[in-house]
Structures are given as structure tokens and as C-alpha cells.
Design a protein around this motif. Sequence first.
Motif, PDB file in Angstrom:
ATOM      1  N   ASN A 148       9.461  13.839  -2.519  1.00 44.22           N
ATOM      2  CA  ASN A 148       9.836  14.235  -1.152  1.00 44.22           C
ATOM      3  C   ASN A 148      10.515  13.086  -0.420  1.00 44.22           C
ATOM      4  O   ASN A 148      11.496  13.287   0.306  1.00 44.22           O
ATOM      5  N   MET A 149       9.983  11.887  -0.625  1.00 43.75           N
ATOM      6  CA  MET A 149      10.555  10.711   0.021  1.00 43.75           C
ATOM      7  C   MET A 149      11.961  10.444  -0.511  1.00 43.75           C
ATOM      8  O   MET A 149      12.902  10.173   0.254  1.00 43.75           O
ATOM      9  N   GLN A 150      12.111  10.518  -1.820  1.00 41.97           N
ATOM     10  CA  GLN A 150      13.422  10.291  -2.438  1.00 41.97           C
ATOM     11  C   GLN A 150      14.437  11.326  -1.965  1.00 41.97           C
ATOM     12  O   GLN A 150      15.595  10.986  -1.669  1.00 41.97           O
ATOM     13  N   ASN A 151      14.029  12.582  -1.886  1.00 40.09           N
ATOM     14  CA  ASN A 151      14.942  13.648  -1.455  1.00 40.09           C
ATOM     15  C   ASN A 151      15.413  13.425  -0.028  1.00 40.09           C
ATOM     16  O   ASN A 151      16.592  13.645   0.295  1.00 40.09           O
ATOM     17  N   GLU A 152      14.508  12.970   0.854  1.00 42.08           N
ATOM     18  CA  GLU A 152      14.910  12.719   2.232  1.00 42.08           C
ATOM     19  C   GLU A 152      15.924  11.583   2.300  1.00 42.08           C
ATOM     20  O   GLU A 152      16.942  11.688   3.002  1.00 42.08           O
ATOM     21  N   VAL A 153      15.660  10.501   1.568  1.00 44.07           N
ATOM     22  CA  VAL A 153      16.571   9.359   1.581  1.00 44.07           C
ATOM     23  C   VAL A 153      17.950   9.772   1.056  1.00 44.07           C
ATOM     24  O   VAL A 153      18.985   9.429   1.653  1.00 44.07           O
ATOM     25  N   ARG A 154      17.965  10.513  -0.037  1.00 47.58           N
ATOM     26  CA  ARG A 154      19.257  10.918  -0.627  1.00 47.58           C
ATOM     27  C   ARG A 154      20.021  11.860   0.286  1.00 47.58           C
ATOM     28  O   ARG A 154      21.256  11.793   0.391  1.00 47.58           O
ATOM     29  N   GLU A 155      19.300  12.727   0.950  1.00 43.07           N
ATOM     30  CA  GLU A 155      19.965  13.679   1.838  1.00 43.07           C
ATOM     31  C   GLU A 155      20.583  12.984   3.048  1.00 43.07           C
ATOM     32  O   GLU A 155      21.700  13.309   3.468  1.00 43.07           O
ATOM     33  N   ILE A 156      19.878  12.014   3.600  1.00 44.68           N
ATOM     34  CA  ILE A 156      20.353  11.360   4.818  1.00 44.68           C
ATOM     35  C   ILE A 156      21.421  10.312   4.523  1.00 44.68           C
ATOM     36  O   ILE A 156      22.408  10.180   5.248  1.00 44.68           O
ATOM     37  N   THR A 157      21.252   9.564   3.442  1.00 44.29           N
ATOM     38  CA  THR A 157      22.234   8.522   3.131  1.00 44.29           C
ATOM     39  C   THR A 157      23.484   9.086   2.467  1.00 44.29           C
ATOM     40  O   THR A 157      24.548   8.468   2.541  1.00 44.29           O
ATOM     41  N   ARG A 158      23.349  10.225   1.795  1.00 39.62           N
ATOM     42  CA  ARG A 158      24.493  10.916   1.181  1.00 39.62           C
ATOM     43  C   ARG A 158      25.349   9.967   0.338  1.00 39.62           C
ATOM     44  O   ARG A 158      26.547   9.788   0.563  1.00 39.62           O
ATOM     45  N   ASN A 159      24.687   9.322  -0.598  1.00 36.43           N
ATOM     46  CA  ASN A 159      25.349   8.454  -1.584  1.00 36.43           C
ATOM     47  C   ASN A 159      25.970   7.195  -0.991  1.00 36.43           C
ATOM     48  O   ASN A 159      26.817   6.558  -1.631  1.00 36.43           O
ATOM     49  N   TRP A 198       0.825  -1.205   0.000  1.00 36.21           N
ATOM     50  CA  TRP A 198       0.000   0.000   0.000  1.00 36.21           C
ATOM     51  C   TRP A 198       0.864   1.261   0.000  1.00 36.21           C
ATOM     52  O   TRP A 198       0.528   2.253  -0.660  1.00 36.21           O
ATOM     53  N   ALA A 199       1.975   1.235   0.735  1.00 36.41           N
ATOM     54  CA  ALA A 199       2.851   2.403   0.762  1.00 36.41           C
ATOM     55  C   ALA A 199       3.402   2.698  -0.627  1.00 36.41           C
ATOM     56  O   ALA A 199       3.389   3.855  -1.096  1.00 36.41           O
ATOM     57  N   MET A 200       3.873   1.667  -1.322  1.00 32.14           N
ATOM     58  CA  MET A 200       4.402   1.872  -2.673  1.00 32.14           C
ATOM     59  C   MET A 200       3.288   2.283  -3.636  1.00 32.14           C
ATOM     60  O   MET A 200       3.502   3.115  -4.532  1.00 32.14           O
ATOM     61  N   THR A 201       2.108   1.719  -3.465  1.00 27.69           N
ATOM     62  CA  THR A 201       0.979   2.100  -4.324  1.00 27.69           C
ATOM     63  C   THR A 201       0.679   3.588  -4.178  1.00 27.69           C
ATOM     64  O   THR A 201       0.518   4.309  -5.184  1.00 27.69           O
ATOM     65  N   GLU A 202       0.619   4.072  -2.945  1.00 33.90           N
ATOM     66  CA  GLU A 202       0.317   5.486  -2.725  1.00 33.90           C
ATOM     67  C   GLU A 202       1.447   6.394  -3.215  1.00 33.90           C
ATOM     68  O   GLU A 202       1.202   7.482  -3.756  1.00 33.90           O
ATOM     69  N   LEU A 203       2.690   5.961  -3.046  1.00 26.55           N
ATOM     70  CA  LEU A 203       3.809   6.763  -3.541  1.00 26.55           C
ATOM     71  C   LEU A 203       3.777   6.871  -5.064  1.00 26.55           C
ATOM     72  O   LEU A 203       4.054   7.942  -5.633  1.00 26.55           O
ATOM     73  N   LEU A 204       3.439   5.780  -5.718  1.00 25.26           N
ATOM     74  CA  LEU A 204       3.356   5.805  -7.177  1.00 25.26           C
ATOM     75  C   LEU A 204       2.185   6.651  -7.661  1.00 25.26           C
ATOM     76  O   LEU A 204       2.248   7.266  -8.733  1.00 25.26           O
ATOM     77  N   ARG A 205       1.130   6.716  -6.886  1.00 31.56           N
ATOM     78  CA  ARG A 205      -0.029   7.522  -7.250  1.00 31.56           C
ATOM     79  C   ARG A 205       0.184   8.995  -6.946  1.00 31.56           C
ATOM     80  O   ARG A 205      -0.567   9.844  -7.443  1.00 31.56           O
ATOM     81  N   HIS A 206       1.174   9.314  -6.115  1.00 27.99           N
ATOM     82  CA  HIS A 206       1.409  10.696  -5.703  1.00 27.99           C
ATOM     83  C   HIS A 206       2.878  11.047  -5.963  1.00 27.99           C
ATOM     84  O   HIS A 206       3.720  10.948  -5.065  1.00 27.99           O
ATOM     85  N   PRO A 207       3.203  11.453  -7.183  1.00 26.53           N
ATOM     86  CA  PRO A 207       4.599  11.730  -7.565  1.00 26.53           C
ATOM     87  C   PRO A 207       5.284  12.763  -6.677  1.00 26.53           C
ATOM     88  O   PRO A 207       6.482  12.639  -6.398  1.00 26.53           O
ATOM     89  N   GLU A 210      -7.766  11.741   1.493  1.00 24.84           N
ATOM     90  CA  GLU A 210      -6.545  12.082   0.770  1.00 24.84           C
ATOM     91  C   GLU A 210      -5.323  11.468   1.442  1.00 24.84           C
ATOM     92  O   GLU A 210      -5.241  11.404   2.671  1.00 24.84           O
ATOM     93  N   PHE A 211      -4.382  11.037   0.601  1.00 23.31           N
ATOM     94  CA  PHE A 211      -3.101  10.543   1.115  1.00 23.31           C
ATOM     95  C   PHE A 211      -2.201  11.757   1.305  1.00 23.31           C
ATOM     96  O   PHE A 211      -1.692  12.342   0.341  1.00 23.31           O
ATOM     97  N   HIS A 212      -2.010  12.134   2.562  1.00 21.45           N
ATOM     98  CA  HIS A 212      -1.296  13.374   2.878  1.00 21.45           C
ATOM     99  C   HIS A 212      -0.393  13.146   4.086  1.00 21.45           C
ATOM    100  O   HIS A 212      -0.749  13.478   5.218  1.00 21.45           O
ATOM    101  N   PRO A 213       0.800  12.574   3.871  1.00 23.81           N
ATOM    102  CA  PRO A 213       1.700  12.261   4.998  1.00 23.81           C
ATOM    103  C   PRO A 213       2.070  13.473   5.833  1.00 23.81           C
ATOM    104  O   PRO A 213       2.380  13.329   7.027  1.00 23.81           O
TER     105      PRO A 213
END
Length: 395
Positions: free
Chosen positions: A267-278, A253-262, A351-354
Motif C-alpha cells: 500500500n505504501m509503495q503504491n501511494e508513492v508510485r502514484e504520487i511521484t509518477r515515475n 521501527w517504521a521500516m521494521t513494521e513495513l517489512l513485517r507487514h507486506p 496490531e500495526f494497523h495504519p
Amino acid sequence: MLLQFGNVPTLVVSSADAAQEIMKTHDVVFANRPKIRMFKKLLYNFEDVAMAPYGEYWRQMKSILVLHLLSNKKVQSFRAVREEELSLLIEKIRQSCSSSAVNLSEAFAEFTKDIICRVALGRKYGEGEGESGRNFKELLGELMELLGVINVGDYIPWLAWVSRVNGLDAKAEKVAKQLDDFLGVIEEHINGQKKGDDNDNLENEDQKDFVDVLLWVQKENVIGFPIERVSIKAIIQDVFTAGTDTTYSVLEWAMTELLRHPKTMRNMQNEVREITRNKKDIREVDLDEMHYLTAVIKETLRLHPILPLLTPRESCRDAKIQGYDIAVGTQVFINVWAIGRDPRLWDNPEEFHPERFLTSSIDFKGHNFQFIPFGAGRRGDPDPLHSNMKWRVSS
């Protein structure tokens, strides 16, 4: 809403206020479980934790689950297992993306199954590891399906014969037998067939799987309460039913909602990239800093609770709920799906609004009754309440 299902008065609770009265104000009154025939067949005659009658046996079994299997120390001891399986999952997805579409449902199911197998039994049961491995996912699917079946005999006893005629009883007995055969792995532990097994002590407790720990608790009688072999099987079965299908459904369900809400996905991708720093791999310590991920998981659980109706309870004596008289023996369902979408509690509830959780202290530990995907009170799910195991795996 009070319904009369045959001989059984059935209360459906769809508001946070009423749920709080059931699971907090009158928690002891509604701490019992109805004796559903299908659960009796599939869960070792109510010897497990989830469906055991409220009383001393249930308290002892839950204490074992919480103190010896789901303690924070024990959960953290399996961090390497979770991280390794996550790396394998990501690599599998990466390889599949280069050639074809990815079936995330299958990938998530395999991922959660492998983690639970390694944690509970000490090894995987996957493809190519014999008949038990090949049929494992199918067997769990049949178990979950049967646990959700309505048996007319539970509500109209003189119609219990219907389940024998339509084959439901035979199917349940077959699945119960297959599950019991699978849990023969407990005998494997006892006989020392598992490499490096040593059940005489827990000096290396962090390296022990759940079966090892339960056998040690049984042998040492550490709680002053004898534990039968069937109780060990029942607890391990609880671990599988609560930790596999439920977990990968949240991931789906989490992936379904993420795919439905680009936008949310970005936002999710930006957080992961910022914290993991490559960094090549994401570690569990990184999750503590991923507040947007936490909000995504919470919002997923709000809109798509694991069980839309929580496992039923049963009143052990007469009670008064919001001014209404509720008779002893009433079966109670908490409609968390309706509570999670109640417009009196949530802005734009459909609405899906984290982002709604970023500035809110609402959590799923059973204290906020507008958000109880794992239940609350004495019969609340011990995983998020005591160990956050589901949360870690889902993350």
C-alpha cells in the motif's frame, strides 16, 4: 501508580485522562524538571531548553528555539539540504543492494546526523573529516546512554559516592568534555573560519545555520535578554540529542513494521508510485499528498514511541490528580507506551494497523492525549508543535 524511590515520591501516569490532568489541567504545577545529576553534568548545568527549570530563563530560551530556529520559514529554508541528503541516502542504498545486504540502521543514523550537522553547524562531520567526525556517532550514542542511566544519588543522596566508585561520574565528565570540544565549532563561526560567514546581520537568513542565528540573537540582544556562550552550546546540544537518535529510531521501527507487514508495504509503495509518477526524486511537496505515509508514521509512533516514558516532570506545589493528593516535589513519568496500547482507547492495540489513522483526526501535536509521543503542554516537544521538523525528517 505512586512509587517511593529513596527520598523521591515518583508518580507513573499510564492513562490518557491522568496525563491530560498533568499536562493540561495542572500544567503549570508540573512544568518543572527534576534536577537530575547526570543531566546537570551533560547539559551545561540545565542551561538548555529541555531540562532548564521552569521560569523566565526557560521561557526566553524556548522562544529563541521556536521563533528563530524552528519557525516554519526557517525549517523550509533547509528543504534543499533534506532533499539532497535523502537523494544521497537512496543512492547509497541502491548501490549496496546490488552487491550485499543493507544495514538500514547505520544508513539512517548517518542520514539524520548529516542533516542535523548541516542545519545546526553549517557542514557535515563525517568519515574522513578528522577525529571529531569519526567519533561523532559514538559520542552521541554514549550521551544518549548516559542520559538514560539511573544515578542512585538522585534518590538516596548519601549513596551519591557510588557513582564515583563505579566510574559513572568519570564517564559522564569525559563525555561532557568531548561534547564541549566538539561544540568548539561555535568558536569557528565567531572567528569567521566558516567560508562565507557573516554574523553581523541576517540579510540572508535562509542561508544561516543555527549557530549563525544564535550568535546574531546574542549580539543584537533581540529578545532583551542576555545570552551566554554556554546557553548557545546547550541549545545546539538539544538540537542534536532531539534530532538524531530519536529520528532514526522512528525510521528503523517504521521500516521494521513495513517489512513485517507486506500488505502495508505494498500500500505504501503504491501511494508513492502514484504520487511521484515515475519522477526520479521525491520532493517534500509530494509528502503533503501521501496520507498513507502519514498514517504509517503515526502508527509507528503509537506502537514505538521515541521515549516510552517521557522526560520526567516535577510538581512545584501540592496538587490533586483524579482525587489523589500529590505532594510537592513528586517526580512524574508519563507512560506513553502504555497509553498508546490501551485497549480502552485503541481497537486491537497490539496490531500495526495504519488504516486506523486514515479516518481519524488524531494528531501528535499534543491536543489528543491518547496519542502524545512528543508530550504536551508547556514542556511538550517544540518540534512537532511548532515546526514539524521531526515529521519532515522522518518522512
